[in-house]
Enzyme design. Sequence first.
Site, PDB file in Angstrom:
ATOM      1  CG  MET A   1      20.548  18.029  30.111  1.00  0.00           C
ATOM      2  SD  MET A   1      20.192  18.828  28.569  1.00  0.00           S
ATOM      3  CE  MET A   1      21.821  19.121  27.979  1.00  0.00           C
ATOM      4  CB  CYS A   2      16.993  22.142  34.395  1.00  0.00           C
ATOM      5  SG  CYS A   2      17.020  23.692  33.538  1.00  0.00           S
ATOM      6  CB  ALA A   3      18.812  17.128  35.794  1.00  0.00           C
TER       7      ALA A   3
END
Length: 411
Positions: free
Chosen positions: A358-360
């Site tokens: 999730m790009c985290a």
Amino acid sequence: MTARNAVRDDFPVLRREFDGQSISYLDNAATTLKPRPVIRAITEYYETNGANIHRGKHRLSEEASDAYEGARVVIARHLGAAANEVVLLRNTTEALNLVAGGLDLPPDARVVGCLDAHHSQLLPWRRVGQLELTRLDEHGRLDRDHFRTLLRGRPHVVALTHCSNVTGVVHPVAELVAEIRAACDAVIVLDAAQSLPHQRIDVQELDVDFMAFSMHKMLGPTGVGVLFGRSERLARLRPASVGGGMVDWVDLDGSVDRRIPYRFEAGTPAIASIIGSAAAIRYLEAQDTPERHRHAQELGAALIGGAVARPGVRLIGPPDSTDRIALVSLRLDDSIPTGEVARLLSDSYGYMVRSGHMCAQPLVSGMAGGEVLRVAAYLYNDVSEIEGFYQALDELVSWIAPTAAMEGKLA
Ligand code: PMP
């Protein structure tokens, strides 16, 4: 026909079927679907105008410029901002990069962030300064004591994530801003990409210096990001791009920048999409009713209820629906390939959900220990879709997982 069905009718994609099966779009944190008024506004610009803005005195150009500037006013009003405090860019990522690269910071600037920052907030600040991340509790809520400790280091910038795209937690930004203002004179930058689609934000009331968000996550077209900046802050920000459209005067020796916000908008912008963004804001404002908020609560409760009822599923985020959006990230058993589950949920059952980091990644690696499955609902979704999603997940997991690993684990 119920009011909610009327909303669904506005979204043509929801009529699609794959192999005769209806689809359920539950990937709304990545981007939302677009209602007809937004699609119409874009088409209308191309069918009736199509000219460039701010560059000509001819009638089509003036009309296009008026529509473009009108959209800026609609967005500004939605935020409680002045029109010259709204910079029209491509996405949240570009907006945060503009702020990080454009502030006049010392080489070793201290920046305080949150551990649940999206890469779009994490990487630009890490590039320009010493980034320290506020710890989270086991459910993804900010460790307020740690936050206060970091503020004692008198950071130059505090980069806040309003709502995590992994846990769905909405942080108490008003309280955090009050603490920051009392502790130091840091520039406060808010990533509102996941919060503004779900709640009104008045930037004056919230007292942030900059706020970034993407129209595509709130019913608008892709290619439009907004940076709100207090006028006195924007006036001191260095533009990231220079070129046509952002200067008043150029001669052989130099140039004079245009006034804010135009000096940040070099080159031809996404005119049609920005006009479509005004239609998206109007649509959202019409949906800002107690019924819609109740509906969002029901969607959130169904997402959380489904997760906590399944011993084989670990919820990455709080097990209650206080201060969070209708989004859950789920960690399945280590033996189950999450990406494969997402593909089968789509291809065999019609559920569009997201899988991965999730790009985290620092957050997902720390809290989940591996990839997650993210389910994010929005105003056109229905509780029955969420129930259907969990039934499909149960079926799939019992089929995919090695029998030994799954025995006795799934409800
Ligand atoms: N911040 C958050 C919290 C997000 O969820 C996202 C999108 N996933 C972004 C920033 C980046 O948005 P964009 O890709 O539109 O730049």
